[in-house]
Design an enzyme around this catalytic site. Structure first.
Site, mmCIF file in Angstrom:
data_model
loop_
_atom_site.group_PDB
_atom_site.id
_atom_site.type_symbol
_atom_site.label_atom_id
_atom_site.label_comp_id
_atom_site.label_asym_id
_atom_site.label_seq_id
_atom_site.Cartn_x
_atom_site.Cartn_y
_atom_site.Cartn_z
ATOM 1 C CG ASP A 212 -2.421 0.708 0.806
ATOM 2 O OD1 ASP A 212 -2.248 1.828 0.348
ATOM 3 O OD2 ASP A 212 -3.410 -0.020 1.009
ATOM 4 C CG HIS A 286 -4.514 2.051 -2.441
ATOM 5 N ND1 HIS A 286 -4.376 2.518 -0.858
ATOM 6 C CD2 HIS A 286 -5.723 2.055 -2.868
ATOM 7 C CE1 HIS A 286 -5.815 2.761 -0.825
ATOM 8 N NE2 HIS A 286 -6.393 2.663 -1.898
ATOM 9 C CD GLU A 350 -10.113 3.532 -0.987
ATOM 10 O OE1 GLU A 350 -10.927 3.897 -0.361
ATOM 11 O OE2 GLU A 350 -9.212 3.035 -0.628
HETATM 12 C C1 ACM Z 1 -11.022 -1.134 0.336
HETATM 13 O O1 ACM Z 1 -11.399 -1.022 1.725
HETATM 14 N N1 ACM Z 1 -10.669 0.123 0.103
HETATM 15 C C2 ACM Z 1 -11.278 -2.253 -0.338
#
Ligand code: ACM
Ligand code: ZN
Length: 552
Positions: A212, A286, A350
């Site tokens: 991440d 991420h 995201e």
């Molecule tokens: C997530 O909780 N962004 C998959």
């Protein structure tokens, strides 16, 4: 107390053929033993099997490893030697033995199903596979007095098991937990401990969120900077107390990573407990830790940092740069070699697309590939990742957002913010982990002042227990596409395994029942009754959990 009467032995001899409770009248009615998750079918009879110094395990070849596992557990808890003998085609139990056998298995048994018969003279677990035997063993352990599970219980708690007949199989093939080891790092030994805790609840998948913005946790031989740079940050982050973790390097930086050799050890440990480690490598967003190490794979060139100062640019790989796909191909190649399971999770959630919009190379890629929107550019990225994985004999899993701009051909969707019905109807497999029921990083109480700081939200135990993984709107013919469900422990605010356990239990006990037990037998009051006993097991095993079950 021991009820080893000839009458009961006689009654046991016919147990295979007839339901004793109704026909013989010999069995004593009583509360069924309090297993979690609740088995499909359980009958209790009078009498007990008493483990003693002469108790031994006999296993056929398929059950040999699970036989050794059970022996280890029983030696610890009873202090008895519990020898294991492997015997091909072992069918009938000798006196005072526990037989694990895959021959003569129950005819309608699914791959993970089992039948467990405890009689005064012997115990038999039958299954069609080692996985089924392993789950039978977990049920057998839960039939011991809870306190007998504690290390050092030998000589203090009589190791007796009530006579029962259980027929059991899971409702769903996928029963998962996610641990985010990127935001905070958990050691190899902590992961093994967590694996044991999951296995005790018949969970069969542990998804590791390995990368991440704040950390890259898996060694990639071809790109050493991923862990040299990406595995470390200046501080524990998220305004947490630096003392809430012990995972600091010799130079005082926070972090850590698993070498491939260490990960192989974790995978093998999990595999021996019938848990598949599902690796998650986040892309195209991420990606901050990877870009801190290799900023040339971004649109802007960086700099990026695992300490993610406020106002950092969105950490996304540049799909306009062919070098990005060389990197992804190499990384997914090593990951596919390392992890034996059928799936690799590529994240996909995201994704901030601002950089792509402003990047000449991304815009050129869009023109060249005839992609009209940045959503389609994201879809292009995921499709290329899928091709790479398929070429490595793996299947792709991604979060809800991989549907944007068109879903890759054979992708499995992990639904956290919707899309399950659409994906399943279009012929894709789906794993359910919605933020409404499955986010185990959310608060468990409205009274947040008495809780450790969490990311927000409110998912009490009963909310998890009420979860139905198959969406009501899904046409029956597509329902088998719902593979199961998963509880997610994101760790922005969770830096120790003890805190992970507190967020996990007992909510994962509820999710274990949601994914394992028949929907028709789900009953909140009965669950809470069983949980009072089950939490004594958690106490005996030293598992940290949240007390107080009734909040809605
Ligand atoms: C997530 O909780 N962004 C998959
Ligand atoms: Zn770009």
């Amino acid at each position: 107390m021991k009820h080893n009467t000839p009458l009961l032995s006689l009654c046991w001899n016919v147990a295979l053929a007839v339901p004793l409770l109704t026909i013989s009248g010999l069995a004593v009615p009583g509360e069924s033993p309090s297993l979690v998750p609740r088995p499909q079918k359980i009958e209790q009879f009078d009498g007990t099997f008493v483990l003693g110094p002469k108790t031994r395990i006999v296993a056929d070849k398929a059950g040999a490893a699970t036989g050794e596992y059970l022996a280890e557990r029983l030696r610890k808890t009873t202090g008895f030697p519990v020898p294991v003998r492997t015997q091909a085609n072992a069918r009938k139990p000798a006196r005072n033995s526990i037989l694990l056998t895959t021959s003569q298995s129950w005819p309608v048994m699914s791959a993970e199903g089992y039948q467990l018969e405890v009689a005064p003279r012997s115990v038999v677990i039958r299954a069609s596979s080692d996985a089924g035997l392993f789950y039978g063993v977990q049920s057998l352990l839960q039939l011991l007095p809870p306190e007998a599970l504690a290390p050092g219980a030998a000589g203090k708690v009589p190791p007796t098991v009530p006579c029962v007949r259980i027929e059991d199989a899971p409702r769903f093939p996928y029963r998962g937990a996610l641990l985010d080891v990127a935001r905070h790092f958990f050691t190899k030994d902590e992961l093994k401990r967590y694996v044991d805790e999951l296995a005790f609840h018949k969970i069969n998948t542990l998804q590791l969120h390995l990368t991440d913005d704040q950390g890259w946790r898996i060694e990639i031989k071809k790109y050493p900077r991923l862990t040299e740079i990406g595995a470390w940050r200046k501080s524990i982050g998220f305004n947490l107390d630096p003392k809430s973790s012990r995972t600091y390097g010799a130079d005082g930086r926070y972090g850590g990573f698993y070498t491939q050799a260490e990960m192989r050890e974790i995978i093998a440990y999990a595999r021996s407990r019938h848990i598949t480690i599902l690796p998650e490598l986040e892309m195209p967003g991420h990606a901050g830790a990877a870009l801190a190490a290799y900023p040339q794979l971004s649109c802007l060139g960086g700099p990026y940092s695992t300490d993610t100062p406020a106002g950092s640019p969105p950490a996304v790989y540049c799909p306009g740069n062919e070098e990005t796909f060389t990197f992804i191909r190499d990384v997914l190649g090593e990951i596919s070699q390392l992890f034996p399971g059928p799936y690799v999770h590529i994240g996909g959630d995201e994704v901030n697309k601002d950089n792509w919009h402003n990047c000449a190379r991304c815009q050129a890629r869009m023109r060249q590939e005839n992609l009209k929107t940045e959503h389609e550019l994201q879809s292009y990225f995921v499709r290329r990742a899928e091709k790479i994985l398929n070429a490595n004999a793996k299947r792709l899993i991604g979060w809800s957002e991989i549907r944007e701009g068109g879903l890759a051909q054979n992708a499995t969707v992990m639904d956290w913010i919707g899309g399950a019905v659409e994906a399943a109807t279009a012929g894709h497999d789906v794993i359910m982990t919605p933020t409404t029921h499955c986010y185990l990083d959310y608060y468990q109480s409205r009274n947040t002042t008495n809780e450790p700081v969490a990311i927000g939200g409110f998912i009490p135990l009963q909310m998890v227990y009420s979860f139905e993984p198959v969406p009501a709107a899904l046409e029956p013919k597509y329902r088998p596409r719902i593979l199961g469900a998963q509880g997610n422990v994101w760790t922005e605010f969770i830096a120790s395994l003890q805190h992970v356990e507190y967020m996990t239990f007992p909510r994962l006990c509820a999710l274990a029942e949601v994914t394992w037990s028949p929907q028709a037998t789900r009953n909140w009051d009965d669950f809470v009754r069983r949980l009072q006993i089950h939490t004594r097991r958690l106490d005996a095993l030293g598992i940290h959990y949240r007390q107080g079950f009734s909040e809605k």
